[in-house]
Design an enzyme around this catalytic site. Structure first.
Site, mmCIF file in Angstrom:
data_model
loop_
_atom_site.group_PDB
_atom_site.id
_atom_site.type_symbol
_atom_site.label_atom_id
_atom_site.label_comp_id
_atom_site.label_asym_id
_atom_site.label_seq_id
_atom_site.Cartn_x
_atom_site.Cartn_y
_atom_site.Cartn_z
ATOM 1 C CD GLU A 147 1.629 78.272 1.668
ATOM 2 O OE1 GLU A 147 0.842 77.502 1.592
ATOM 3 O OE2 GLU A 147 1.471 79.429 2.015
ATOM 4 C CG ASP A 164 -1.562 88.355 3.434
ATOM 5 O OD1 ASP A 164 -1.626 87.346 3.898
ATOM 6 O OD2 ASP A 164 -1.319 88.618 2.354
#
Lengths: 405, 273
Positions: free
Chosen positions: B49, B60
């Site tokens: 990823e 995040d």
């Protein structure tokens, strides 16, 4: 009116879109919660008990209706259009932000949430949220950029006095957009007990619609008041716009009276031709941030750029999606005023009307000063005086080169 | 056949689970990140990823937020991200690459141009955290036309009403976000994760990868016991961050150190039964 074709006041659609804008661009974890907020809101606004409590708090706690005031000396000075101020700065906590804070905290309570969070720039929305949290006995955390905490110290202390925890935000540019990022991070982590009280007509659906509905009391009152005082509706409405909550609150009940001109004033900072401004309509492009698709200040790579304005409350690189729709429809005019124009307007309002306006609202006054002299004397203008300027005296003193300790 | 489908078919035949590693493209420099990326398959990563840097990564935690800010400093992050995939693809023809991030940089690049360039660079899947099913058709459909899977996310808040919405139209694999929160935060219990994966598998034939809060080889092993893949991101990025000097530049030998940690994670995943 909601079902009338060609109406400007029927938005958004079922999925929260204002034309191509708005929507729900949030992490999947938040989706069920955002939908629960929408369901709770739809149920609340047809519940007589909710409406009664909201109306009672508006009257006895906020002090509504706020006056509509004929600004006689400013009118004489500019020697053109007849100017009224909608006095939102006289509300409890000193700005229009309390209108949507009350509406949202009642919803949080109905949903069984025990904690509220908010982001704040100038601190007005943070103070409003801390206020209603105290009033209803909910825990409260306000996210505020470190840069904004330094320039809005009195409001930081107010929030603390009201029992809120003020969480300094150091990520990114440490201003309003970063505070909103951290609030979203907190919300996604504490979905079980926390309600996010968003401070403007932005964020995922239903927030832009819900905050607008709560703020529309400004325009509804104005309609009644101007009919009492002048026997007719105004010719023009003027309000400042950052995220756009006070502007949409004044405009929305008038949008279908298409002969009424609506001017929204963005903060041009050092000037539109510089990279230090906060004009999302004049200088932004479509993008996705903070749960909605709207116009954003961004670079060629889609990285969000820092907004600049002397007024912390307008210092945001986006704008509510309904404003973008109204701009593209040509229903509302988006104009701008610089830091300097706002400062001049601030001083003129103090001297002529004995009212210290917020620097945010001073942008609207600056536009008024530009246009009023050339308009006929029977041209009625209502300006939303969205907040008081006590919080801004340090910033203004600094800009004028005066020491006030 | 899309490399993601081929990869999971291979793993199934080999009766083993996948390690998915996440790094932020261009963190802290393109050269360092490319070197690291090239070494990941040998260290044991089964699926890559690659984070597309965004200034405002609101889903995040601090580790990935700081990594994004470091990566953006190098300029033109999307162009450089796709360049890195192209270089990787020239050396590794089978390992799937999934780009992960937020929609705005893709909008700015242009959705059609992005899908075309990503496909030709060798991208196999997309995870766009701020495009839930209600809003994802503007990217999901053009991506599918370019042969790129649009990976859907299920979460602890996906109740019985929500889960079918997420799984309807899902492709590639299902990414299960193990905790309600941000990346690099709390960790879920294996029991909770296992139960959630079972719920997903009852409704979908797709492989299930689990991410968020997996920080150690032991945790990776536990997750791999109950899911098809374990995703590790912030813990790898923490290893990068602690090896940067005062100018934010990688110290000598940093990529080897990070790859060693990845190989330990891979050992954990391989030990799962």
């Amino acid at each position: 009116m909601k079902d009338t074709p060609n109406s400007f006041s029927h938005m958004p659609d079922e999925r929260g879109h204002f034309g191509a804008y708005g929507g729900r661009y949030v992490a999947e974890t938040l989706m069920p919660l955002v939908k629960a907020v929408e369901a709770a809101y739809k149920k609340a606004i047809v519940d007589p008990a909710y409406i009664a409590e909201f109306d009672s708090l508006n009257r006895h706690y906020i002090g509504r209706p706020s006056p509509l005031y004929y600004a006689e000396r400013l009118t004489e000075h500019l020697a053109g259009a007849k100017i009224y101020f909608k006095r939102e700065e006289l509300n409890h906590t000193g700005a229009h932000k309390i209108n949507h804070a009350i509406g949202q905290v009642l919803l949080a309570k109905r949903m069984g949430k025990t904690r509220v969070i908010a982001e704040t720039g100038a601190g007005q929305h943070g103070v409003a949220t801390a206020t209603v949290a105290a009033r209803f006995g909910l825990k409260c955390t306000v996210f505020m950029g470190e840069v904004d905490m330094a320039r809005q110290k009195p409001n930081v202390f107010r929030m603390k006095l009201l029992g809120a925890e003020v969480q300094p935000v150091t990520s990114g540019s440490a201003t309003l957009k970063d505070a909103m990022n951290d609030a979203l991070r907190d919300w996604v982590t504490n979905v079980h007990d926390t309600f996010y009280i968003i401070g403007t007509v932005a964020g995922p659906h239903p927030y832009p619609m819900m905050v607008r509905d709560f703020q529309s009391i400004i325009g509804r009152e104005t309609r009644e008041q101007i009919m009492d005082m002048e026997g007719r509706l105004p010719d023009r409405l003027v309000a400042c716009v950052g995220g756009g909550s006070n502007a949409i609150g004044l405009f929305h009940p008038f949008l279908d009276d298409t002969h009424i001109i609506c001017d929204a004033v963005e903060a041009a900072g050092h000037g539109l031709d510089t990279d230090k401004h906060a004009c999302s309509i004049a200088g932004g492009r479509p993008g996705v941030l903070h749960g909605n698709k709207t116009y954003l200040l961004q670079d060629a790579d889609g990285q969000i750029t820092e907004a600049h304005s002397i007024s912390a409350g307008l210092d945001y690189p986006g704008i509510g999606p309904e404003h973008v729709w109204l701009h593209e429809q040509g229903r509302v005019n988006y104009v701008s005023a610089t830091d300097q124009e706002a400062l001049n307007a601030f001083q003129l309002c103090c001297e002529l009307e004995g009212i210290i306006p917020a620097l945010e609202s001073s942008h609207a006054i600056a536009h008024l000063i530009r246009i009023a002299p050339d308009l006929p004397k029977d041209h009625l203008i209502v300006l939303n005086l969205s907040g008081r300027g006590d919080k801004d005296i340090f910033t203004v003193a600094d800009a004028l080169g005066e020491e006030i300790g | 056949m899309n490399r993601i489908d081929a990869c999971f078919a291979r793993l199934k035949a080999d009766k083993r689970k996948a390690l998915v590693t996440y790094i932020q493209a261009g963190d802290p420099t393109q050269d360092f990140c490319t070197e690291l990326l090239m070494g990941l398959p040998t260290a044991g990563a089964d699926i890559i990823e690659l984070g597309m840097p965004f200034s405002d990564p609101s889903a995040d935690g601090p580790a990935i937020d700081k990594a994004a800010q470091r990566a953006i400093k190098g300029g033109a992050p999307m162009v450089r991200t796709l360049e890195m995939v192209q270089k990787f693809r020239a050396q590794h023809s089978e390992i799937p690459v999934v780009l992960m991030g937020y929609f705005n940089p893709i909008m700015a690049y242009g959705v059609d141009r992005f899908c075309a360039d990503a496909a030709s660079a060798g991208v196999d899947g997309l995870i766009i955290v701020d495009l839930p099913p209600e809003e994802d058709s503007e990217l999901k459909i053009p991506a599918a036309k370019s042969g790129i899977h649009f990976i859907r996310l299920a979460t602890p808040t996906s109740d019985d009403k929500r889960l079918p919405v997420v799984l309807n139209g899902a492709s590639g694999f299902v990414y299960y976000v193990a905790v309600a929160g941000i990346t690099g935060g709390k960790s879920a219990t294996t029991a909770d994760t296992g139960a959630a994966v079972k719920r997903i598998k009852a409704l979908s034939d797709l492989p299930v990868a689990v991410g968020f809060g997996i920080k150690t080889p032991g945790q990776a092993e536990d997750v791999a016991c109950v899911a098809d893949a374990a995703v590790v991101g912030s813990a790898i990025i923490d290893h990068i961050a602690t090896g940067l000097d005062e100018n934010g530049m990688p110290e000598a030998g940093l990529s080897e150190k990070v790859l060693k940690f990845v190989s330990q994670l891979a050992e954990g995943v391989r030990a799962a039964d």
